[in-house]
Design a protein around this motif. Sequence first.
Motif, PDB file in Angstrom:
ATOM      1  N   LYS A 100       0.820  -1.214   0.000  1.00 11.11           N
ATOM      2  CA  LYS A 100       0.000   0.000   0.000  1.00 11.11           C
ATOM      3  C   LYS A 100       0.851   1.259   0.000  1.00 11.11           C
ATOM      4  O   LYS A 100       0.462   2.280  -0.577  1.00 11.11           O
ATOM      5  CB  LYS A 100      -0.926   0.002   1.222  1.00 11.11           C
ATOM      6  CG  LYS A 100      -2.066  -0.998   1.139  1.00 11.11           C
ATOM      7  CD  LYS A 100      -2.908  -0.970   2.402  1.00 11.11           C
ATOM      8  CE  LYS A 100      -4.070  -1.951   2.317  1.00 11.11           C
ATOM      9  NZ  LYS A 100      -4.864  -1.993   3.573  1.00 11.11           N
ATOM     10  N   ARG A 101       2.015   1.188   0.645  1.00 12.92           N
ATOM     11  CA  ARG A 101       2.878   2.368   0.752  1.00 12.92           C
ATOM     12  C   ARG A 101       4.035   2.354  -0.246  1.00 12.92           C
ATOM     13  O   ARG A 101       4.923   3.200  -0.194  1.00 12.92           O
ATOM     14  CB  ARG A 101       3.415   2.488   2.181  1.00 12.92           C
ATOM     15  CG  ARG A 101       2.322   2.924   3.142  1.00 12.92           C
ATOM     16  CD  ARG A 101       2.665   2.604   4.579  1.00 12.92           C
ATOM     17  NE  ARG A 101       1.634   3.095   5.494  1.00 12.92           N
ATOM     18  CZ  ARG A 101       0.460   2.509   5.668  1.00 12.92           C
ATOM     19  NH1 ARG A 101       0.165   1.416   4.986  1.00 12.92           N
ATOM     20  NH2 ARG A 101      -0.435   3.015   6.499  1.00 12.92           N
TER      21      ARG A 101
ATOM     22  N   ARG B 121       6.714   0.473  -0.660  1.00 12.64           N
ATOM     23  CA  ARG B 121       8.029   0.416  -0.046  1.00 12.64           C
ATOM     24  C   ARG B 121       8.404  -1.030   0.222  1.00 12.64           C
ATOM     25  O   ARG B 121       7.568  -1.944   0.099  1.00 12.64           O
ATOM     26  CB  ARG B 121       8.066   1.188   1.271  1.00 12.64           C
ATOM     27  CG  ARG B 121       7.027   0.732   2.281  1.00 12.64           C
ATOM     28  CD  ARG B 121       7.365   1.171   3.686  1.00 12.64           C
ATOM     29  NE  ARG B 121       8.514   0.420   4.203  1.00 12.64           N
ATOM     30  CZ  ARG B 121       9.006   0.573   5.432  1.00 12.64           C
ATOM     31  NH1 ARG B 121       8.457   1.466   6.244  1.00 12.64           N
ATOM     32  NH2 ARG B 121      10.026  -0.130   5.855  1.00 12.64           N
TER      33      ARG B 121
ATOM     34  N   GLU C  79       1.481  -1.632  11.476  1.00  9.56           N
ATOM     35  CA  GLU C  79       1.490  -0.337  10.784  1.00  9.56           C
ATOM     36  C   GLU C  79       2.446   0.626  11.482  1.00  9.56           C
ATOM     37  O   GLU C  79       3.208   1.347  10.827  1.00  9.56           O
ATOM     38  CB  GLU C  79       0.086   0.252  10.738  1.00  9.56           C
ATOM     39  CG  GLU C  79       0.007   1.540   9.932  1.00  9.56           C
ATOM     40  CD  GLU C  79      -1.415   1.992   9.695  1.00  9.56           C
ATOM     41  OE1 GLU C  79      -1.621   2.866   8.833  1.00  9.56           O
ATOM     42  OE2 GLU C  79      -2.338   1.472  10.366  1.00  9.56           O
TER      43      GLU C  79
ATOM     44  N   VAL D 131       6.046   2.259   9.943  1.00  9.24           N
ATOM     45  CA  VAL D 131       6.292   3.703   9.874  1.00  9.24           C
ATOM     46  C   VAL D 131       7.591   4.078  10.571  1.00  9.24           C
ATOM     47  O   VAL D 131       8.376   4.889  10.071  1.00  9.24           O
ATOM     48  CB  VAL D 131       5.103   4.478  10.499  1.00  9.24           C
ATOM     49  CG1 VAL D 131       5.442   5.958  10.635  1.00  9.24           C
ATOM     50  CG2 VAL D 131       3.848   4.306   9.646  1.00  9.24           C
TER      51      VAL D 131
END
Length: 334
Positions: A197-198, A200, A230, A234
Amino acid sequence: MYGIIGQSPAMQRLFKSIERVGSVPDVTVLIQGESGTGKELIARAIHNSSPRTDGPLIPVNCAAIPEELLESELFGHVKGAFTGAAYSRAGRFELAKGGTLFLDEIGDMSPKLQAKMLRVLQEKVVEPVGAIKPIKVEVRVIAATHRNLEEEVEKGRFREDLFYRLNVVSLHVPPLRERGDDVMLLVNHFIQDFAQKRNRSPVVLDEAMHPIFSNYRWPGNVREMQNLIERLMVLCDERVEPEDLPLKMREQLGCRDDEDDLSDLVAADFSLSLADMDEEGIIDFNREVEEFENRLILAALERTQWNKNRAARMLNLNRTTLVEKIKKKGLVEK
């Protein structure tokens, strides 16, 4: 199955029950389980595996809507039924026609609404607020709660007759701590999902993380794990280690940030420095400080198996600062 991750025996039994219940489109289902176990996912799986899959699935969180509004949300209202009712509005029962109505946290429903809900389930009709004529509804009801409804009935907080109406088929969603190998299966799933989703690279788990995740009690179940992964995605660059976990989680597991501190080394080196004085009681300050710093850094690295993140934490340094010192001093692992 239907987006639910699980290979444990408990989940395999649940999947079989979902398929059987799904094939009978009119039976009422009660899903029980702790908060965060994924009861809405189970309701969605039942809906999608049934002949009602082409109809809507309408969820209602009974605990999130005030009592004075919940009746209107469920059954609808007619224009002028109360202050602010400028137009008639269909309730969730009508909106779910031909499909499934999912009543989440039904154990929090007030006694007044419990009585009205019983009539709906018995007679298959709803009365919008302010209406004179009832409306027939054709919908499957799936209810869910984290409460033990049998205990709630015994304590007089939930109607016994409504409980039996809801409890035609009862499904129990096991807590995460009872799902064995599903824990790491879910961890890896969430890591890959968030990475995609990100856009990465997924983080890598230190080997020490596996028993930590498996032994943790997960009081918030799958929802807690999802939020934790999550957070780690981050805050961590490439690798996740035990000290990256929230303090509350480390305390529950009895984790220490490091095996030891360096107080013993500091005391020993201070004595050594005093012994290095010359005959006049003078020491080479800069040399002693440099050698002491080298020994301190090497000790931290050795005690953490040259794990620079943990060594930096032990020394109360930024990792970048520690790496620069290692390079500048030419320190190497023996």
